[in-house]
Design an enzyme around this catalytic site. Sequence first.
Site, PDB file in Angstrom:
ATOM      1  N   GLU A  40      17.261  67.148 -20.912  1.00  0.00           N
ATOM      2  CA  GLU A  40      16.698  68.517 -20.938  1.00  0.00           C
ATOM      3  C   GLU A  40      17.726  69.529 -21.434  1.00  0.00           C
ATOM      4  OE1 GLU A  40      13.346  68.281 -17.337  1.00  0.00           O
ATOM      5  OE2 GLU A  40      15.257  69.240 -16.921  1.00  0.00           O
ATOM      6  N   HIS A  55      15.569  74.203 -13.788  1.00  0.00           N
ATOM      7  CA  HIS A  55      14.181  74.597 -13.488  1.00  0.00           C
ATOM      8  C   HIS A  55      13.548  73.788 -12.347  1.00  0.00           C
ATOM      9  CE1 HIS A  55      12.763  71.501 -16.746  1.00  0.00           C
ATOM     10  NE2 HIS A  55      12.831  70.933 -15.569  1.00  0.00           N
ATOM     11  N   HIS A  74      20.505  64.866 -14.135  1.00  0.00           N
ATOM     12  CA  HIS A  74      19.608  64.275 -13.147  1.00  0.00           C
ATOM     13  C   HIS A  74      18.860  63.093 -13.744  1.00  0.00           C
ATOM     14  CE1 HIS A  74      16.928  67.306 -15.016  1.00  0.00           C
ATOM     15  NE2 HIS A  74      15.871  66.958 -14.304  1.00  0.00           N
ATOM     16  N   HIS A 100       6.013  69.382 -18.540  1.00  0.00           N
ATOM     17  CA  HIS A 100       6.123  68.070 -17.891  1.00  0.00           C
ATOM     18  C   HIS A 100       4.739  67.446 -17.769  1.00  0.00           C
ATOM     19  CE1 HIS A 100       9.630  70.417 -16.581  1.00  0.00           C
ATOM     20  NE2 HIS A 100      10.256  69.287 -16.340  1.00  0.00           N
TER      21      HIS A 100
HETATM   22  C1  DHB Z   1      13.185  67.413 -10.498  1.00  0.00           C
HETATM   23  C2  DHB Z   1      13.835  67.991 -11.560  1.00  0.00           C
HETATM   24  C3  DHB Z   1      13.172  68.251 -12.760  1.00  0.00           C
HETATM   25  O1  DHB Z   1      13.750  68.774 -13.862  1.00  0.00           O
HETATM   26  C4  DHB Z   1      11.827  67.984 -12.855  1.00  0.00           C
HETATM   27  O2  DHB Z   1      11.194  68.329 -13.978  1.00  0.00           O
HETATM   28  C5  DHB Z   1      11.155  67.379 -11.793  1.00  0.00           C
HETATM   29  C6  DHB Z   1      11.846  67.101 -10.607  1.00  0.00           C
HETATM   30  C7  DHB Z   1      13.890  67.146  -9.221  1.00  0.00           C
HETATM   31  O3  DHB Z   1      15.096  67.369  -9.133  1.00  0.00           O
HETATM   32  O4  DHB Z   1      13.262  66.726  -8.257  1.00  0.00           O
HETATM   33 FE    FE Z   2      12.363  68.896 -15.604  1.00  0.00          FE
END
Ligand code: DHB
Ligand code: FE
Length: 285
Positions: free
Chosen positions: A240, A12, A193, A59
């Site tokens: 997530e 997302h 991530h 978020h």
């Molecule tokens: C990023 C990824 C995410 O899942 C998020 O909620 C905010 C930022 C990113 O890759 O920058």
């Molecule tokens: Fe996210």
Amino acid sequence: MAKITASVYTSHVPAIGVAIDQGKTQEPYWQPVFEGYEFSKKWLKDNKPDVIFLVYNDHATAFSLDLIPTFAIGTGAEYQPADEGWGPRPVPKVIGAPKLAAHIAQSVIQQDFDLTIVNKMDVDHGLTVPLSLMCGQPEAWPCPVIPFAVNVVQYPVPSGARCFALGQAIRRAVESYDEPLNVQIWGTGGMSHQLQGARAGLINAAWDNAFLDRLIADPTGLSKVSHIEYVREAGSEGIELVMWLIARGAMADVAGGPAPKLAHRFYHVPASNTAVGHLILENSN
Ligand code: DHB
Ligand code: FE
């Protein structure tokens, strides 16, 4: 009776929403990301559901440290897009499915999952970016959506096993609804991530691809992966991915039915700070 006909899984990344909103999808950096969703946009047109049950995480947009529901079901009539950082996205408002959502809330709570019921909230990139990836830029989203928010931001977060069992309860809830609706369940967020700390920028493509393999073929085994493994292997925001297990738990094979058909699989690095992962699984009805 209502039926879950398919599940869709997708990252997302908020910057994907900005790339769409600012007309940058054909730029060299973004083109390979969006190419991975060309099949999916056509697939969704050909397999248009009556309702999407969309599992996502907020978020700190609708919720904050003031109030942290572990599992929250949207029973409202509509939801406005909102977002942190870049501001509200210029996308259609999300139309809810209050009657079905209320039924699912009743059934799932009676199956001993204590959901929070939310009649009013805004929805951030966690919900709108998956819709944009799958639908492009329509005047209105193709069908009503039930937002289902999972806390994967503030510890303690729910385990993969809990999420997988919840998906099974959602399936039973949908199948006990007395209207012949075609329902899709989407699991969103991920993949590996980490946005903060010494390991910021972590991406683990081998682990992500093994996750995709196991989500398809061994979801029960995958549901037993511990939090510490997600954080160690997929980074702090890789957690997530437990949301994908909710959607996977709602598929027919988990309840003793036939294995789902893999309609589409896509993986690409990078998009902003993450790997983009995407699957479509169809139930054979
Ligand atoms: C990023 C990824 C995410 O899942 C998020 O909620 C905010 C930022 C990113 O890759 O920058
Ligand atoms: Fe996210």
